[in-house]
Design a protein around this motif. Structure first.
Motif, mmCIF file in Angstrom:
data_model
loop_
_atom_site.group_PDB
_atom_site.id
_atom_site.type_symbol
_atom_site.label_atom_id
_atom_site.label_comp_id
_atom_site.label_asym_id
_atom_site.label_seq_id
_atom_site.Cartn_x
_atom_site.Cartn_y
_atom_site.Cartn_z
ATOM 1 N N ALA A 1 8.268 5.428 -4.073
ATOM 2 C CA ALA A 1 7.623 4.172 -3.684
ATOM 3 C C ALA A 1 8.347 3.539 -2.503
ATOM 4 C CB ALA A 1 7.598 3.201 -4.874
ATOM 5 N N LEU A 2 9.670 3.569 -2.523
ATOM 6 C CA LEU A 2 10.442 3.031 -1.411
ATOM 7 C C LEU A 2 10.190 3.825 -0.138
ATOM 8 C CD1 LEU A 2 12.697 0.877 -0.800
ATOM 9 C CD2 LEU A 2 14.339 2.736 -1.133
ATOM 10 N N MET A 3 10.158 5.163 -0.250
ATOM 11 C CA MET A 3 9.897 5.995 0.921
ATOM 12 C C MET A 3 8.463 5.820 1.419
ATOM 13 S SD MET A 3 12.786 7.236 1.344
ATOM 14 C CE MET A 3 14.214 6.982 0.292
ATOM 15 N N GLY A 4 7.544 5.596 0.497
ATOM 16 C CA GLY A 4 6.158 5.359 0.904
ATOM 17 C C GLY A 4 6.008 4.079 1.702
ATOM 18 N N SER A 5 6.696 3.018 1.286
ATOM 19 C CA SER A 5 6.655 1.771 2.057
ATOM 20 C C SER A 5 7.246 1.968 3.443
ATOM 21 C CB SER A 5 7.428 0.677 1.312
ATOM 22 O OG SER A 5 6.773 0.300 0.123
ATOM 23 N N ALA A 6 8.367 2.687 3.513
ATOM 24 C CA ALA A 6 8.968 2.951 4.819
ATOM 25 C C ALA A 6 8.022 3.752 5.707
ATOM 26 C CB ALA A 6 10.287 3.699 4.639
ATOM 27 N N SER A 7 7.326 4.709 5.134
ATOM 28 C CA SER A 7 6.409 5.536 5.930
ATOM 29 C C SER A 7 5.234 4.719 6.449
ATOM 30 C CB SER A 7 5.901 6.701 5.074
ATOM 31 O OG SER A 7 6.981 7.491 4.602
ATOM 32 N N MET A 8 4.659 3.861 5.622
ATOM 33 C CA MET A 8 3.542 3.033 6.070
ATOM 34 C C MET A 8 3.989 2.059 7.167
ATOM 35 S SD MET A 8 0.528 3.609 4.788
ATOM 36 C CE MET A 8 -0.271 2.037 5.091
ATOM 37 N N LEU A 9 5.165 1.470 7.003
ATOM 38 C CA LEU A 9 5.648 0.553 8.029
ATOM 39 C C LEU A 9 5.955 1.285 9.326
ATOM 40 C CD1 LEU A 9 8.020 -1.679 5.869
ATOM 41 C CD2 LEU A 9 5.855 -2.360 6.882
ATOM 42 N N GLY A 10 6.580 2.460 9.219
ATOM 43 C CA GLY A 10 6.883 3.217 10.426
ATOM 44 C C GLY A 10 5.644 3.655 11.178
ATOM 45 N N GLY A 11 4.596 4.007 10.443
ATOM 46 C CA GLY A 11 3.370 4.424 11.106
ATOM 47 C C GLY A 11 2.525 3.278 11.606
ATOM 48 N N SER A 12 2.713 2.069 11.042
ATOM 49 C CA SER A 12 1.872 0.933 11.411
ATOM 50 C C SER A 12 2.508 0.074 12.490
ATOM 51 C CB SER A 12 1.570 0.076 10.174
ATOM 52 O OG SER A 12 0.771 -1.036 10.511
ATOM 53 N N ILE A 13 3.706 -0.451 12.234
ATOM 54 C CA ILE A 13 4.331 -1.329 13.227
ATOM 55 C C ILE A 13 5.190 -0.572 14.219
ATOM 56 C CG2 ILE A 13 4.292 -3.224 11.577
ATOM 57 C CD1 ILE A 13 7.260 -2.906 11.228
ATOM 58 N N ARG A 14 5.433 0.721 13.979
ATOM 59 C CA ARG A 14 6.123 1.626 14.902
ATOM 60 C C ARG A 14 7.559 1.199 15.188
ATOM 61 N NH1 ARG A 14 1.844 4.596 17.246
ATOM 62 N NH2 ARG A 14 0.332 4.701 15.535
ATOM 63 N N GLN A 15 8.220 0.585 14.240
ATOM 64 C CA GLN A 15 9.634 0.314 14.374
ATOM 65 C C GLN A 15 10.422 1.314 13.541
ATOM 66 O OE1 GLN A 15 10.781 -3.735 13.758
ATOM 67 N NE2 GLN A 15 9.467 -4.527 15.378
ATOM 68 N N THR A 16 11.706 1.453 13.839
ATOM 69 C CA THR A 16 12.510 2.494 13.196
ATOM 70 C C THR A 16 13.776 1.923 12.568
ATOM 71 O OG1 THR A 16 13.482 2.943 15.371
ATOM 72 C CG2 THR A 16 11.642 4.337 14.684
ATOM 73 N N LEU A 17 14.714 1.517 13.409
ATOM 74 C CA LEU A 17 16.003 1.054 12.896
ATOM 75 C C LEU A 17 15.854 -0.158 11.984
ATOM 76 C CD1 LEU A 17 18.205 1.332 16.121
ATOM 77 C CD2 LEU A 17 18.143 2.904 14.189
ATOM 78 N N VAL B 1 0.836 -1.204 0.000
ATOM 79 C CA VAL B 1 0.000 0.000 0.000
ATOM 80 C C VAL B 1 0.867 1.249 0.000
ATOM 81 C CG1 VAL B 1 -1.668 1.321 1.356
ATOM 82 C CG2 VAL B 1 -1.963 -1.147 1.075
ATOM 83 N N GLY B 2 1.915 1.270 0.833
ATOM 84 C CA GLY B 2 2.799 2.430 0.858
ATOM 85 C C GLY B 2 3.572 2.600 -0.429
ATOM 86 N N GLY B 3 3.998 1.484 -1.053
ATOM 87 C CA GLY B 3 4.735 1.576 -2.311
ATOM 88 C C GLY B 3 3.886 2.123 -3.442
ATOM 89 N N VAL B 4 2.654 1.632 -3.565
ATOM 90 C CA VAL B 4 1.767 2.133 -4.617
ATOM 91 C C VAL B 4 1.428 3.604 -4.385
ATOM 92 C CG1 VAL B 4 -0.493 1.874 -5.694
ATOM 93 C CG2 VAL B 4 0.807 -0.154 -5.065
ATOM 94 N N ALA B 5 1.090 3.945 -3.130
ATOM 95 C CA ALA B 5 0.755 5.342 -2.838
ATOM 96 C C ALA B 5 1.967 6.251 -3.046
ATOM 97 C CB ALA B 5 0.247 5.456 -1.406
ATOM 98 N N GLY B 6 3.159 5.777 -2.671
ATOM 99 C CA GLY B 6 4.360 6.584 -2.896
ATOM 100 C C GLY B 6 4.651 6.783 -4.365
ATOM 101 N N ARG B 7 4.410 5.749 -5.160
ATOM 102 C CA ARG B 7 4.631 5.890 -6.606
ATOM 103 C C ARG B 7 3.632 6.892 -7.199
ATOM 104 N NH1 ARG B 7 8.141 2.157 -9.857
ATOM 105 N NH2 ARG B 7 7.958 3.035 -11.946
ATOM 106 N N ILE B 8 2.411 6.886 -6.715
ATOM 107 C CA ILE B 8 1.424 7.870 -7.172
ATOM 108 C C ILE B 8 1.878 9.282 -6.798
ATOM 109 C CG2 ILE B 8 -0.933 8.701 -6.823
ATOM 110 C CD1 ILE B 8 -1.791 5.789 -6.470
#
Length: 797
Positions: free
Chosen positions: A473-489, A447-454
Motif C-alpha cells: 500500500a505504501l509503495m502503491g501510494s508512492a507510485s501513483m504520486l510519482g506518476g501523477s505529480i512527477r516528483q521524486t525526492l 487510490v494508490g494505497g488501496v490498489a497497492g493493498r489489493i
C-alpha cells in the motif's frame, strides 16, 4: 511631497517644476530638497526571525484547521451513530448528505463571492508565481481567509478531495504576511522633503524576498501535514526548480520546516495528549516490522509500472473533467445563473457522495477491530468496525492509517477494497474543477494505497512469500504520486518520514522511478503542468524544448511589437506620455535617444508621474487641463531603470532562453550590431512563442492569461504584464532629445484643446493616481501601506 512619491530607491526622481522643460541635468535631491536614505539588506537576525515567525504561523494555522476538522468529524460521527440507532440508515444518509451539502455550499460561496482564485489547490498558480510571474490576488488576505475556512468546510463535507494544496498556499500566505510585518521596512527608501518623510518601496528587492518567503511558507505547509520536514524542503525544491533556487533559501527552509513540525507537534500534544498521529498523515510501527526483502523488489517494480500507467490515465481524467466543467458552466443559461450554479453544484456533489458512501457501506460486513480505534461503528457491535465506512466516511488521516498500518490484525476484505477503490477513484475524478479549495495529493495517495493493498493481498493469496499488504500500500501510494505529480525526492522523503523507517528509501526510489518512467511514456506532463497549461498560467521551463533549438529563431523575431509613440524621449511632455499609454497596452516602455535605448520605464511609473504633475499644478483633470507656459515636461530619464538587460537582435533563442530562466530578468532590450534599439523582448513573449511552437497554434492560453493581468514579472524592473500592441513600426527618426548628460528642450507643440469627450480608461487610471497622492499628502506623508506602496512603485496598473 508629490515629487517625493516619484523617487526611486536609486536616488533619482522627476522634475515637475512648472512652466519650463528640464533643460539641464539636475539631481532629484537638488530639485526637491531630498535626502535619500538608501535601502539596505535586512540583518541576519531579522531574516531568521522572519523564518521562525513563518514556521510558527504555519504551525498555528495547521493546528486550528486540524482541531476544527477533528471536532466536526467527531460531531458528524456522533450524529450518524445516533440516527442509525434510532431511525436507521436511510435517515442517517439524509442527515449526512445535508451536513455535507451545507459545508460544501459554505466553501463554494466563499470562493465565488470572496476570492475566485482560491478555487482548487492553487499549486499551478503558485508554481507560476515562483517562476517569476505576477498573479494578482493569489496570496492576498482575502484568499487566506477563503482557504483557511474553506478547507475546513471541505474537509468535513465528505468530498473525496485533500487539503494539502490549500495548506501549502496558506503557508505561502503566512510567509508573505511575515515578510510584510517584519522585513518590509528594509525595502523602503525614506525621502526627506524638509517637511516630512515618505516611504518608497524598493520593489525589485522586495519581489525577490517575497518569493523566498513564499517558498519557505509552502515548504512548512507541506511539512506539517505529513510531519515531514525534509519532505517539505524537497517538495518546494522540486516546485521551484534548482535553477531558480536561491542559495540562501536552503538553510532557511530547512529551519522553517523543522520548527514548524516541532511546534505543530507541541500544539497537538498539548491538545490531544499522545494521539498526535490521528491528526497527521503519519504511521508508527514500521520500525519494528521490517518485512520487505529483495524478493519483493521485482514485484514492486511490476506494480509500480502498472500504477504509472494508471496514474497517467487518472491524471488525464482529472484534467479532462476540469476542462469539461469549465465549458459546461459557461454555456447559455448556466453562465447567466453564475455564481449560484457553482454553489449548487458543490452542494449536489456532497449530497451524491454522502448517499453513495452510506449505501455501499451497508453492503460491507463487520470485522474485528483489534488495533483499530474508530468513532463510527456504523451499526457494528462493540469491538468490530465497518471497513468501508472507515475508509470512506472517516477523515483522510484515519483512512491512510488503516491502509498503511502493519498492526491491523485482520486483513481487509478484498471485495471491500475493490469497492472503495472504484467508488473513491470515480468520485474523486468528478470533483475536479469544483469552486472549492481542494487538493489532489491525498486522493492520489488513497487510490494508490488501496490498489497497492489489493496487489499485495493478491500475491499472498497466490502463495508468494512477500511482504505485508501494508508495505505494498505504501509503495502503491508512492507510485501513483510519482506518476501523477512527477516528483521524486520529495515523495521518497515524505513517505519515508510518514512510515518512520529509512529502510523503505531504496525500494521507494525504485518504485517511483518505474512509475514515473511508465507514466512519462504515455503523458509527458504531470497533473500540475497539465493544469498550468489548461489554466493558462505563464511558466517558463528551465530547458528550452528540443524542437526549438534548431529553428534559427532570433531575438529580433520575438520582439514585442511597439508603435512609434511608445518610444519615449528622455524628457517627454505629458501629452507624449499620455499618447504612449493610449497607443500601446504594454506595461514596459523604452526610453530612446537618437535611436539608442537609455533604459526602461513602467506604465505604473508613468501614471504616477502624470498624476504628480497634475497634483503639483493644482489641475482638476489629468487630460482636459491645458498646459500653458511652454509645455511642462517629465524627466523620464530620472525615474527609468538605467541598466536593463541588453541582447543582440541576432542572438538565437537557445542562447537567450537561459537569460530569463537563470536570472530575474523579465524584459530585455534588443539592439542591433550598431547599438540601435530594435525592440523589447519580455518573458511573456518568450513563453507565448514556446507555447505556439509546441501547440502549433497562433495563440495560446498563456497569452490570454497574461492579457488578463496575470503576466510575467519584469523581474528586476518590477511586476510587468506583457500585452501585445496593435501595430509595429520601424525605428522612428532620431529625436533631438537630450538624456541625462545634456538636455535641450524641443519646440513646444500647441497646447491641447479642452474637449467634452467622455473619459477613457487612461483618465480613470490617472484620477485614481491623483487621489492616492492627495490621500498621502493629507495624512502628513506617513509611510504608505503595502497596497499603496505596491501601486506607487509602478507594479500594478
Amino acid at each position: 511631497c508629490a515629487s517625493a512619491m516619484l523617487a526611486r530607491a536609486r536616488g533619482v526622481g522627476v522634475d515637475i517644476e512648472e512652466g519650463r522643460g528640464a533643460s539641464e541635468p539636475m539631481t532629484f535631491a537638488k530639485k526637491a530638497g531630498l535626502r535619500l536614505e538608501r535601502d539596505r539588506r535586512p540583518p541576519t537576525v531579522v531574516l531568521y526571525g522572519m523564518t521562525l515567525a513563518i514556521a510558527a504561523g504555519v504551525a498555528v494555522v495547521n493546528f486550528c484547521i486540524v482541531c476544527t476538522t477533528s471536532y466536526l468529524h467527531g460531531l458528524k460521527a456522533w450524529m450518524v451513530e445516533s440516527i442509525i440507532e434510532s431511525s436507521g440508515f436511510a435517515l442517517a444518509a439524509l442527515a449526512l448528505a445535508a451536513f455535507g451539502a451545507l459545508a460544501a455550499a459554505l466553501a463554494a460561496a466563499l470562493v465565488v463571492w470572496v476570492s475566485p482564485i482560491s478555487a482548487g489547490g492553487g499549486l499551478p498558480e503558485m508554481k507560476g508565481y515562483l517562476n517569476g510571474s505576477s498573479i494578482p490576488g493569489l496570496f492576498d488576505f482575502r484568499s487566506f481567509l477563503v482557504r483557511f475556512f474553506g478547507s475546513m468546510a471541505v474537509a468535513v463535507s465528505g468530498l473525496p478531495v485533500g487539503r494539502e494544496g490549500p495548506t501549502i498556499t496558506l503557508g505561502c500566505n503566512v510567509g508573505l504576511g511575515a515578510l510584510k510585518w517584519l522585513a518590509r521596512q528594509y525595502h523602503q527608501t525614506w525621502a526627506d522633503t524638509d517637511i516630512s518623510k515618505c516611504a518608497l518601496i524598493e520593489h525589485e528587492q522586495l519581489m525577490h524576498m517575497q518569493r523566498i518567503a513564499c517558498a519557505i511558507g509552502g515548504a512548512s505547509g507541506i511539512a506539517v501535514i505529513f510531519n515531514a520536514p525534509l519532505g517539505g524542503l524537497l517538495y518546494m525544491l522540486e516546485e521551484v526548480t534548482v535553477v531558480a533556487w536561491a542559495p540562501e533559501l536552503t538553510m532557511r527552509a530547512f529551519i522553517s520546516t523543522a520548527v514548524a513540525c516541532l511546534f505543530s507537534r507541541l500544539l497537538l500534544n498539548a491538545w490531544s495528549g499522545d494521539e498526535v498521529n490521528k491528526f497527521v498523515l503519519s504511521v508508527e510501527g514500521y520500525g519494528d516490522i521490517k518485512e520487505w526483502r529483495l524478493s519483493d523488489v521485482h514485484w514492486i517494480v511490476l506494480m509500480a509500472a502498472l500504477f504509472g500507467v494508471l496514474s497517467a490515465g487518472y491524471t488525464r481524467a482529472l484534467a479532462s473533467t476540469w476542462s469539461f466543467r469549465k465549458r459546461v458552466t459557461t454555456m447559455g443559461v448556466l453562465e447567466r445563473c453564475q455564481p449560484w450554479i457553482k454553489i449548487i453544484e458543490a452542494s449536489l456533489c456532497a449530497v451524491l457522495c454522502a448517499l453513495i458512501y452510506v449505501r455501499i457501506s451497508t453492503l460491507a460486513g463487520c470485522i474485528d477491530a483489534t488495533g483499530v480505534e474508530t468513532k463510527l461503528h456504523f451499526g457494528c457491535p462493540e469491538g468490530q468496525f465497518n471497513p468501508l465506512a472507515y475508509l470512506l466516511l472517516q477523515g483522510p488521516e484515519e483512512a491512510m492509517w488503516l491502509l498503511f498500518s502493519p498492526h491491523v490484525s485482520l486483513e481487509l476484505p478484498r471485495i471491500d477494497l475493490w469497492i472503495a477503490l472504484v467508488t473513491y477513484g470515480v468520485l474523486s475524478i468528478g470533483m475536479m474543477g469544483l469552486a472549492i479549495p481542494m487538493g489532489s495529493f491525498v486522493p492520489n495517495m488513497f487510490v494508490g494505497g488501496v490498489a497497492g493493498r489489493i496487489f499485495g493481498r493478491a500475491l499472498r493469496d497466490l502463495g508468494m512469500p512477500t511482504a505485508r499488504p501494508s508495505v505494498y500500500a505504501l509503495m502503491g501510494s508512492a507510485s501513483m504520486l510519482g506518476g501523477s505529480i512527477r516528483q521524486t525526492l520529495s515523495i521518497v522523503a515524505i513517505l519515508t518520514e510518514c512510515a518512520n523507517d529509512l529502510n523503505f528509501s531504496p525500494v521507494l526510489i525504485v518504485a517511483i522511478f518505474a512509475a514515473r518512467s511508465a507514466a512519462q511514456m504515455i503523458r509527458t506532463r504531470g497533473l500540475d503542468e497539465e493544469m498550468m497549461e489548461r489554466k493558462g498560467v505563464p511558466y517558463l521551463d528551465a530547458e528550452l524544448p528540443r524542437e526549438m533549438e534548431g529553428t534559427g529563431i532570433t531575438a529580433a523575431e520575438l520582439c514585442d511589437p511597439l508603435p512609434a509613440s511608445a518610444w519615449l524621449a528622455p524628457s517627454a511632455t505629458t501629452e507624449e506620455v499620455q499618447q504612449a499609454l493610449r497607443d500601446c497596452s504594454s506595461n514596459t516602455f523604452p526610453v530612446v535617444r537618437e535611436g539608442r535605448c537609455l533604459g526602461l520605464i513602467t506604465r505604473g511609473q508613468l501614471l504616477t508621474a502624470i498624476a504628480a504633475r497634475v497634483q503639483a499644478q493644482g489641475g482638476t483633470s489629468p487630460v482636459q487641463g491645458s498646459e500653458q507656459q511652454g509645455q511642462p515636461r517629465i524627466a523620464v530619464h530620472w525615474i527609468m531603470h538605467r541598466t536593463p538587460m541588453i541582447i543582440l537582435e541576432t542572438m538565437p533563442v537557445n542562447r537567450l532562453h537561459p537569460l530569463f530562466t537563470r536570472s530575474e530578468t523579465g524584459v530585455a532590450c534588443v539592439v542591433a550590431a550598431d547599438g540601435l534599439f530594435v525592440g523589447l523582448l519580455s518573458r511573456g513573449t518568450l513563453i507565448d512563442a514556446i507555447s505556439r511552437h509546441e501547440a502549433g497554434n497562433v495563440s495560446s492560453n498563456a497569452k490570454d492569461f497574461v492579457a488578463r493581468g496575470m503576466g510575467a514579472d519584469m523581474g528586476s524592473q518590477g511586476a510587468e504584464h506583457h500585452r501585445d500592441c496593435d501595430s509595429i513600426s520601424p525605428r522612428p527618426p532620431a529625436r533631438n532629445d537630450s538624456g541625462p548628460e545634456e538636455l535641450s528642450p524641443p519646440p513646444s507643440p500647441p497646447s491641447p484643446q479642452v474637449t467634452d469627450a467622455p473619459e477613457d480608461s487612461l483618465v480613470t487610471e490617472l484620477r485614481a493616481r491623483i487621489a492616492e497622492l492627495e490621500a498621502v499628502v493629507a495624512s502628513s506623508i506617513r509611510p504608505v501601506d503595502a497596497a499603496s506602496s505596491h501601486s506607487l512603485s509602478g507594479s500594478s496598473t
